[in-house]
Design a protein around this motif. Structure first.
Motif, short mmCIF file in Angstrom:
data_model
loop_
_atom_site.label_atom_id
_atom_site.label_comp_id
_atom_site.label_asym_id
_atom_site.label_seq_id
_atom_site.Cartn_x
_atom_site.Cartn_y
_atom_site.Cartn_z
N GLN A 147 10.05 53.87 48.32
CA GLN A 147 10.56 52.51 48.43
C GLN A 147 9.66 51.49 47.75
O GLN A 147 10.15 50.53 47.14
CB GLN A 147 10.75 52.15 49.90
N ASN A 148 8.32 51.68 47.83
CA ASN A 148 7.41 50.68 47.25
C ASN A 148 7.12 50.89 45.77
O ASN A 148 6.38 50.12 45.16
CB ASN A 148 6.10 50.58 48.06
N GLY A 149 7.68 51.95 45.19
CA GLY A 149 7.54 52.18 43.76
C GLY A 149 6.36 53.01 43.34
O GLY A 149 6.21 53.33 42.15
N GLU A 150 5.49 53.39 44.28
CA GLU A 150 4.30 54.17 43.90
C GLU A 150 4.68 55.56 43.37
O GLU A 150 4.05 56.07 42.44
CB GLU A 150 3.36 54.30 45.09
N LEU A 151 5.72 56.16 43.95
CA LEU A 151 6.14 57.48 43.49
C LEU A 151 6.75 57.39 42.09
O LEU A 151 6.54 58.27 41.25
CB LEU A 151 7.15 58.08 44.47
N SER A 152 7.46 56.31 41.82
CA SER A 152 8.03 56.11 40.49
C SER A 152 6.93 55.94 39.44
O SER A 152 7.07 56.42 38.30
CB SER A 152 8.96 54.89 40.48
N LYS A 153 5.84 55.26 39.81
CA LYS A 153 4.72 55.10 38.88
C LYS A 153 4.11 56.46 38.53
O LYS A 153 3.72 56.68 37.38
CB LYS A 153 3.65 54.19 39.51
N ILE A 154 4.02 57.35 39.52
CA ILE A 154 3.49 58.69 39.26
C ILE A 154 4.42 59.44 38.31
O ILE A 154 3.97 60.12 37.38
CB ILE A 154 3.30 59.45 40.58
N ASN A 155 5.72 59.30 38.54
CA ASN A 155 6.69 59.97 37.67
C ASN A 155 6.61 59.43 36.24
O ASN A 155 6.66 60.19 35.27
CB ASN A 155 8.10 59.79 38.22
N GLN A 156 6.46 58.13 36.12
CA GLN A 156 6.32 57.50 34.81
C GLN A 156 5.07 58.00 34.10
O GLN A 156 5.09 58.27 32.89
CB GLN A 156 6.26 55.98 34.97
N LYS A 157 3.99 58.14 34.85
CA LYS A 157 2.72 58.59 34.29
C LYS A 157 2.81 59.99 33.71
O LYS A 157 2.31 60.26 32.61
CB LYS A 157 1.64 58.55 35.38
N TRP A 158 3.47 60.90 34.43
CA TRP A 158 3.45 62.31 34.03
C TRP A 158 4.68 62.75 33.25
O TRP A 158 4.62 63.74 32.51
CB TRP A 158 3.27 63.19 35.26
N PHE A 159 5.80 62.05 33.42
CA PHE A 159 7.04 62.45 32.74
C PHE A 159 7.58 61.42 31.77
O PHE A 159 8.55 61.68 31.07
CB PHE A 159 8.12 62.81 33.77
N GLY A 160 6.97 60.24 31.76
CA GLY A 160 7.36 59.24 30.78
C GLY A 160 8.61 58.46 31.13
O GLY A 160 9.10 57.66 30.32
N VAL A 161 9.14 58.65 32.32
CA VAL A 161 10.34 57.94 32.76
C VAL A 161 10.18 57.55 34.23
O VAL A 161 9.45 58.23 34.98
CB VAL A 161 11.62 58.79 32.61
N PRO A 162 10.84 56.50 34.68
CA PRO A 162 10.80 56.14 36.11
C PRO A 162 11.45 57.24 36.95
O PRO A 162 12.25 58.03 36.45
CB PRO A 162 11.60 54.83 36.19
N LEU A 163 11.12 57.26 38.22
CA LEU A 163 11.70 58.24 39.13
C LEU A 163 13.18 57.94 39.35
O LEU A 163 13.56 56.81 39.65
CB LEU A 163 10.97 58.20 40.48
N GLY A 164 14.01 58.96 39.21
CA GLY A 164 15.41 58.82 39.55
C GLY A 164 15.60 59.00 41.05
O GLY A 164 14.62 59.14 41.80
N LYS A 165 16.81 59.01 41.48
CA LYS A 165 17.09 59.21 42.90
C LYS A 165 16.71 60.63 43.30
O LYS A 165 17.11 61.60 42.66
CB LYS A 165 18.57 58.97 43.20
N LEU A 166 15.91 60.73 44.35
CA LEU A 166 15.51 62.05 44.83
C LEU A 166 16.71 62.79 45.41
O LEU A 166 17.58 62.18 46.04
CB LEU A 166 14.41 61.92 45.89
N PRO A 167 16.77 64.11 45.24
CA PRO A 167 17.88 64.86 45.82
C PRO A 167 17.80 64.87 47.33
O PRO A 167 16.71 64.70 47.91
CB PRO A 167 17.67 66.27 45.25
N PRO A 168 18.91 65.06 48.01
CA PRO A 168 18.89 65.11 49.48
C PRO A 168 18.24 66.38 49.99
O PRO A 168 18.10 67.36 49.24
CB PRO A 168 20.38 65.07 49.84
N MET A 169 17.84 66.35 51.23
CA MET A 169 17.28 67.54 51.86
C MET A 169 18.37 68.61 51.96
O MET A 169 19.45 68.34 52.50
CB MET A 169 16.76 67.19 53.26
N PRO A 170 18.13 69.80 51.43
CA PRO A 170 19.14 70.86 51.52
C PRO A 170 19.45 71.22 52.97
O PRO A 170 18.59 71.13 53.85
CB PRO A 170 18.49 72.04 50.80
N LYS A 171 20.68 71.61 53.21
CA LYS A 171 21.09 72.05 54.54
C LYS A 171 21.37 73.55 54.49
O LYS A 171 22.14 74.01 53.66
CB LYS A 171 22.34 71.29 54.99
N PHE A 172 20.71 74.26 55.37
CA PHE A 172 20.87 75.73 55.39
C PHE A 172 21.62 76.18 56.64
O PHE A 172 21.53 75.55 57.68
CB PHE A 172 19.50 76.41 55.33
#
Length: 273
Positions: free
Chosen positions: A248-273
């Protein structure tokens, strides 16, 4: 180091680092089960891969570095403790966790039904996406467009299965023994496209920007979660709140930008087993 050399050599480096970690950890296993216990100890011990950049690799000092290591640093900071990163490999990730050598795995660990029988997963904090990758100039918008394209895959890989399933009859699928060989086929112009993950995409654009490689078709998305011992429910609950906060605060998106060159997209939902 080039992408292909990195893929070929990464296994040896991981084994050396993991061996050193085993010798060290044998003297002082972790064993913390709650955030309060970790705070009292003053240190969080995290297992990370070092053979799968940019999620998990090494820096110029051969220390663990990558997307996962950066998430681990934020996790330790949120707890107010020091961080110890322990190199693990694919086969020994779960044994290291279950024998208390580490507190948590942040190691590009796909959330699956089989693994959930042994460990407790957090909500996804990253995802591994498998694509059809090709130069920007190549017109591929749907699976039907693959009929006029030659595409490389690692034989019997996830991408091989996915592409074989969607490709129309007549598609030229060239199967190679490993990722390194299929990558070389793309780089040398033997094929026009490749089935590969976002990790390969990031490294291709870093090492060979002149190729202007981009995702054309998304084949599969694998959600990755932190992994805990089954009894460590309090720590897993803390992790879920932490992941929600840095998303929510954008810190994870900054990490994604750093290593993958793009902002973080929407994370997938938790799988249901």
């Amino acid at each position: 180091m080039s992408l292909i050399k990195s893929i070929c050599r990464r296994g040896l480096g991981a084994l050396v680092l993991a061996g050193l970690a085993t010798a060290t950890l044998g003297l002082a296993p972790a064993g913390a089960a709650t955030p309060d216990e970790i705070k009292a100890r003053g240190k969080l011990v995290v297992g990370v891969l070092t053979d799968y950049p940019p999620f998990g690799g090494t820096d110029t000092q051969q220390q663990p570095a990558g997307y996962d290591a950066d998430v681990a640093k934020l996790f330790a900071k949120s707890l107010g403790v020091k961080l110890e990163l322990v190199p693990v490999t694919g086969p020994n990730r779960i044994p290291y966790l279950l024998t208390n050598k580490i507190d948590v795995l942040i190691a590009t660990f796909g959330i699956t039904a089989e693994r959930s029988k042994q460990v407790l997963f957090s909500n996804p904090y990253s995802s591994l996406t498998i694509y059809v990758l090709a130069p920007k100039s190549l017109n591929i918008k749907t699976a039907a467009d693959l009929k006029s394209v030659s595409i490389a895959v690692a034989r019997a890989s996830t991408q091989d299965t996915a592409i074989t399933k969607i490709a129309p009859p007549g598609t030229v699928i060239k199967r190679y023994d490993d990722d390194a060989t299929s990558l070389q086929a793309l780089i040398s112009g033997q094929v026009q496209a490749i089935g590969a993950s976002n990790t390969i995409l990031a490294q291709l654009n870093k090492d060979y920007p002149q190729l202007k490689i981009e995702p054309k078709i998304t084949l599969r998305e694998q959600p990755n979660g932190m992994a805990f011992r089954k009894s460590d429910t309090a720590l897993a609950e803390y992790a879920n709140k932490f992941i929600a906060t840095i998303e929510q605060n954008g810190e994870l998106s900054k990490i994604n930008q750093k290593w993958f060159g793009v902002p973080l997209g929407k994370l997938p939902p938790m799988p249901k087993f």
